[in-house]
Design a protein around this motif. Structure first.
Motif, PDB file in Angstrom:
ATOM      1  N   PRO A  82       0.797  -1.231   0.000  1.00  0.00           N
ATOM      2  CA  PRO A  82       0.000   0.000   0.000  1.00  0.00           C
ATOM      3  C   PRO A  82       0.828   1.279   0.000  1.00  0.00           C
ATOM      4  N   LYS A  83       2.077   1.200   0.451  1.00  0.00           N
ATOM      5  CA  LYS A  83       2.918   2.402   0.463  1.00  0.00           C
ATOM      6  C   LYS A  83       3.212   2.863  -0.968  1.00  0.00           C
TER       7      LYS A  83
ATOM      8  N   ARG B 119      -6.414  -2.696  -1.943  1.00  0.00           N
ATOM      9  CA  ARG B 119      -5.147  -2.645  -1.237  1.00  0.00           C
ATOM     10  C   ARG B 119      -5.460  -2.561   0.238  1.00  0.00           C
ATOM     11  N   GLY B 120      -4.554  -3.023   1.062  1.00  0.00           N
ATOM     12  CA  GLY B 120      -4.792  -3.010   2.496  1.00  0.00           C
ATOM     13  C   GLY B 120      -3.501  -3.219   3.248  1.00  0.00           C
ATOM     14  N   ASP B 121      -3.639  -3.468   4.512  1.00  0.00           N
ATOM     15  CA  ASP B 121      -2.500  -3.731   5.373  1.00  0.00           C
ATOM     16  C   ASP B 121      -1.674  -4.879   4.801  1.00  0.00           C
TER      17      ASP B 121
ATOM     18  N   SER C 194      -6.506 -17.913   1.464  1.00  0.00           N
ATOM     19  CA  SER C 194      -7.614 -18.035   0.513  1.00  0.00           C
ATOM     20  C   SER C 194      -7.172 -18.498  -0.864  1.00  0.00           C
ATOM     21  N   PHE C 195      -6.078 -17.961  -1.365  1.00  0.00           N
ATOM     22  CA  PHE C 195      -5.654 -18.232  -2.731  1.00  0.00           C
ATOM     23  C   PHE C 195      -4.486 -19.210  -2.811  1.00  0.00           C
TER      24      PHE C 195
ATOM     25  N   GLN D 136      -2.092  -8.370   6.459  1.00  0.00           N
ATOM     26  CA  GLN D 136      -3.427  -8.931   6.234  1.00  0.00           C
ATOM     27  C   GLN D 136      -3.570  -9.431   4.798  1.00  0.00           C
ATOM     28  N   VAL D 137      -3.003  -8.703   3.846  1.00  0.00           N
ATOM     29  CA  VAL D 137      -3.069  -9.133   2.446  1.00  0.00           C
ATOM     30  C   VAL D 137      -2.253 -10.409   2.250  1.00  0.00           C
ATOM     31  N   ARG D 138      -1.095 -10.502   2.865  1.00  0.00           N
ATOM     32  CA  ARG D 138      -0.285 -11.723   2.775  1.00  0.00           C
ATOM     33  C   ARG D 138      -1.058 -12.925   3.331  1.00  0.00           C
ATOM     34  N   LYS D 139      -1.727 -12.710   4.460  1.00  0.00           N
ATOM     35  CA  LYS D 139      -2.508 -13.795   5.071  1.00  0.00           C
ATOM     36  C   LYS D 139      -3.661 -14.187   4.156  1.00  0.00           C
TER      37      LYS D 139
END
Length: 101
Positions: free
Chosen positions: A7-8, A33-35, A46-47, A38-41
């Motif tokens: 996100p940066k 986009r997000g933290d 999920s994927f 959290q996106v890595r998790k």
């Protein structure tokens, strides 16, 4: 849907520039986009896609398209680089089949 883990660097403006370069139809494509953690998790849980590195200059990930059902279950994983077999028509057909179930 495309999800950024950086996100940066992936600001709203940067994502729009990227999407416009590919003539994205915003009526059916979402850029999220997000933290970072959290996106890595989400990617891993999920994927089933792992992301290595922490920014646009040092990361690697599989180039996959994941088909996820309403219950957040992974139903298909497709090689996004296989343009001969993984065509828009192929993906639309897979999505339609999943929607009918």
């Amino acid at each position: 849907m495309s999800i950024s883990f950086d996100p940066k660097n992936d600001t709203r403006e940067a994502i729009k520039t990227f999407a416009d370069r590919f003539h994205v139809n915003y009526d059916g494509w979402y850029f999220l986009r997000g933290d970072q953690e959290q996106v890595r998790k989400l990617a891993a849980d999920s994927f089933k896609v792992l992301i290595y590195g922490d920014n646009k200059d040092n990361f690697a990930h599989a180039n996959l398209i994941g088909l996820v059902d309403r219950d957040n279950q992974l139903r298909g994983l497709y090689d996004a680089g296989d343009s001969e077999n993984v065509t828009p028509e192929f993906l639309a057909d897979a999505l339609n089949k999943l929607a009918r179930n």
